[in-house]
Design an enzyme around this catalytic site. Structure first.
Site, mmCIF file in Angstrom:
data_model
loop_
_atom_site.group_PDB
_atom_site.id
_atom_site.type_symbol
_atom_site.label_atom_id
_atom_site.label_comp_id
_atom_site.label_asym_id
_atom_site.label_seq_id
_atom_site.Cartn_x
_atom_site.Cartn_y
_atom_site.Cartn_z
ATOM 1 N N ASN A 47 50.291 30.345 85.841
ATOM 2 C CA ASN A 47 49.701 31.010 87.008
ATOM 3 C C ASN A 47 50.776 31.886 87.641
ATOM 4 O OD1 ASN A 47 48.620 31.799 89.459
ATOM 5 N ND2 ASN A 47 47.928 29.768 90.060
ATOM 6 N N PHE B 85 53.550 27.542 87.758
ATOM 7 C CA PHE B 85 53.764 28.922 88.199
ATOM 8 C C PHE B 85 54.748 29.670 87.303
ATOM 9 C CE2 PHE B 85 52.458 27.354 92.566
ATOM 10 C CZ PHE B 85 51.216 27.961 92.496
ATOM 11 N N CYS C 9 47.278 34.194 95.443
ATOM 12 C CA CYS C 9 46.449 34.292 94.239
ATOM 13 C C CYS C 9 45.321 35.317 94.341
ATOM 14 C CB CYS C 9 45.885 32.931 93.875
ATOM 15 S SG CYS C 9 47.147 31.762 93.288
ATOM 16 N N HIS D 200 40.601 34.642 88.075
ATOM 17 C CA HIS D 200 41.991 34.231 88.273
ATOM 18 C C HIS D 200 42.185 32.798 87.777
ATOM 19 C CE1 HIS D 200 45.871 33.526 90.161
ATOM 20 N NE2 HIS D 200 45.383 32.389 90.599
#
Length: 420
Positions: free
Chosen positions: A366, A242, A189, A333
Site C-alpha cells: 500500500n 506500506f 489513501c 485503492h
C-alpha cells in the site's frame, strides 16, 4: 424641492447609452466564459508510475527489519511481525529507507528521539525526483512536450515544506513558468483520487488545458522506527504493508487526434465523508515522526457496511448499474487484503473483478496516495494490450474508488472512450 430631488436621483440612474454598454459587456463576459470551457468531459490520456530503487521482498522483510533496528533479541515481537507480514498478501515493496540511510541517521530508529527535522529533510530531498520519474513516463506515453502541460496538481501526505515539492517537480520536468500549480495535501489513501477530481474540474473549465496529476508518497521515511515492547497492532501493520511510490496521470478534455489517445472519460466525481469516523484512520506527526492510528478491526467492517450505499448514491444519476456491480470494471485503492475482501463481499463481485488491485498490493504494498494510480495503470495497460476483437463484451463503465482518513470515500465514474 421636487425638481432638485429628481435631478439628484437622475444623476445616479444610468443613461440609455450606459445601459447598452453594460448589456454589451455582460454578453461579452458570458461569451468569454463559454469560450473558456471545454466542449467535452475530461479524459485520462496517459499514466506513469515510479518507485524507489530499494526493493525488499516480504519473505525477508522481518529478518531485515529486526536486524537494521538491532531488535533481534525481541523474538516475541519478531514472531508478531512475521505473522503480520504473511497476512498482507504482499510479495515485495519499494521503500526509501535503507541500511545506509539508517547508519547515517540513527535517530530515526528510536521513536523517543526527536527526528522530525531529519525526516522532513530526507523527504524533501527524495520526493521530487521520485514524483518526476513517474511524470516523465506519463508525459512520454502522452506523446506531447512537457511544455504543453498547463496545470500541475500535486498530491502528497509526506513532508511539509514551503515552497512545496510541486515547484521542484515543475522545475525538473521543465514545465513552463506559467504552469498553474495546485497542491492537495494530507489526504493519505485518497490522495490520488482527490487529485484526479481536481484535475477533472480544471480540464473541463479551461479550454485546451492539459493537467498533469502527480501523487507521490514516501511515508517509510516519516514512520520508520524500531518497535518496542509497548508497540500497538497498527504499528506492526504499518511496517508490514506500506511502501513508497509515485503515480502520474495526464488529464485533458477534447483530445486532439491522432496524437492523443484517450482511454477513459471522467464522467463524474463524488466525495462522501461519513460522520463520526474521524478516528477510524488517522496519522499524527510528532517529534519522533509519523504515528499511525489505523483501527484495523473496525475499518474492513465499516467498508463492507457503507461502500454500497455510497456508490449507489453517486451513480444514481447515470442509471448504469442495472446489471449489478459486476457490470462495471473497478479501479480500487488496495488498502489491505481484508478491505478488498470487504469490497468483494459487500458488492458481490465475481472473482478477478479486483485483480488489478490485488496485483498492485502484491507487487508494491500500500503506497498510500499513489496506489490507486498504480491500479489505474494496470487497467489502462491491460486494455491497450488487448487485441481489438478481444475487447468485445468487456465493461464500458467503471468506477475508481479511494478510501482515506476521515472516513472519506472518493469516487470517479469512468467510461471507456473506444466504445463511444
Amino acid at each position: 424641492m421636487i425638481a432638485l430631488t429628481c435631478i439628484a436621483f437622475s444623476s445616479f440612474w444610468p443613461s440609455s447609452r450606459a445601459m447598452e454598454t453594460i448589456g454589451h459587456t455582460a454578453l461579452q463576459v458570458e461569451k468569454l466564459r463559454r469560450e473558456q470551457r471545454a466542449n467535452g468531459p475530461a479524459c485520462i490520456l496517459a499514466v506513469g508510475t515510479a518507485n524507489p530503487e530499494n526493493c525488499i521482498t516480504q519473505d525477508n522483510y522481518t529478518d531485515w527489519y529486526f536486524e537494521v533496528t538491532k531488535s533481534d533479541h525481541l523474538t516475541h515481537l519478531k514472531d508478531i511481525m512475521k505473522k503480520t507480514c504473511e497476512k498482507m498478501g504482499v510479495k515485495k515493496r519499494y521503500i526509501h529507507v535503507t541500511e545506509e540511510l539508517l547508519r547515517d541517521h540513527p535517530e530515526l530508529l528510536d521513536p523517543a528521539t526527536p527526528s522530525i527535522d531529519t525526516r522532513l529533510q530526507l523527504v524533501a530531498a527524495a520526493l521530487p525526483d521520485l514524483a518526476a520519474a513517474a511524470a516523465v513516463k506519463a508525459i512520454s506515453e502522452w506523446g506531447r512536450p512537457a511544455g504543453d502541460i498547463t496545470h500541475l496538481v500535486f498530491s502528497t501526505s509526506s513532508g511539509a515544506h514551503m515552497p512545496g515539492a510541486d515547484g521542484r517537480v515543475a522545475s525538473i520536468l521543465g514545465l513552463r513558468p506559467t504552469v498553474q500549480r495546485t497542491a492537495v495535501a494530507f489526504q493519505a489513501c485518497t490522495g490520488g483520487a482527490a487529485a484526479l477530481r481536481v484535475a477533472k474540474d480544471i480540464a473541463e473549465n479551461n479550454r485546451g488545458a492539459r493537467v498533469l496529476v502527480v501523487c507521490a508518497d514516501a511515508l517509510s521515511v516519516m514512520g520508520f522506527h524500531a518497535l518496542g515492547e509497548e508497540a500497538r497492532p497498527d504499528g506492526f501493520l504499518a511496517h508490514a504493508i506500506f511502501g513508497d511510490g509515485a503515480g502520474a496521470v495526464v488529464v485533458g478534455a477534447d483530445p486532439v487526434a491522432p496524437g492523443e489517445r484517450p482511454v477513459f472519460e471522467m464522467v463524474l466525481t463524488a466525495q462522501v465523508t461519513l460522520p463520526g469516523t474521524e478516528k477510524f484512520i488517522s496519522c499524527d506527526y510528532g517529534a519522533g515522526g509519523l504515528v499511525y492510528n489505523l483501527a484495523p478491526p473496525d475499518v474492513p467492517v465499516f467498508v463492507g457496511d457503507n461502500i454500497e450505499p455510497c456508490l449507489t448514491e453517486a451513480l444514481k444519476p447515470l442509471g448504469i448499474v442495472s446489471g449489478g456491480w459486476n457490470s462495471l470494471f473497478w479501479v480500487v485503492h488496495p488498502g489491505s487484503p481484508v478491505i478488498l475482501d470487504s469490497y468483494e463481499k459487500a458488492l458481490r463481485l465475481e472473482p478477478r473483478k479486483l485483480a488489478a488491485s490485488h496485483r498492485v498490493l502484491s507487487e508494491y504494498g500500500n503506497m498510500v496516495g499513489p496506489s490507486v494510480i498504480f491500479v489505474l495503470d494496470e487497467v489502462v495497460r491491460g486494455r491497450r494490450q488487448e487485441e481489438e476483437g478481444e475487447g468485445v463484451g468487456r465493461p464500458e463503465w467503471g468506477v475508481l474508488v479511494g478510501l482515506g482518513p476521515g472516513f472519506t470515500v472518493e469516487m470517479t465514474v469512468l467510461q471507456e472512450c473506444s466504445n463511444k
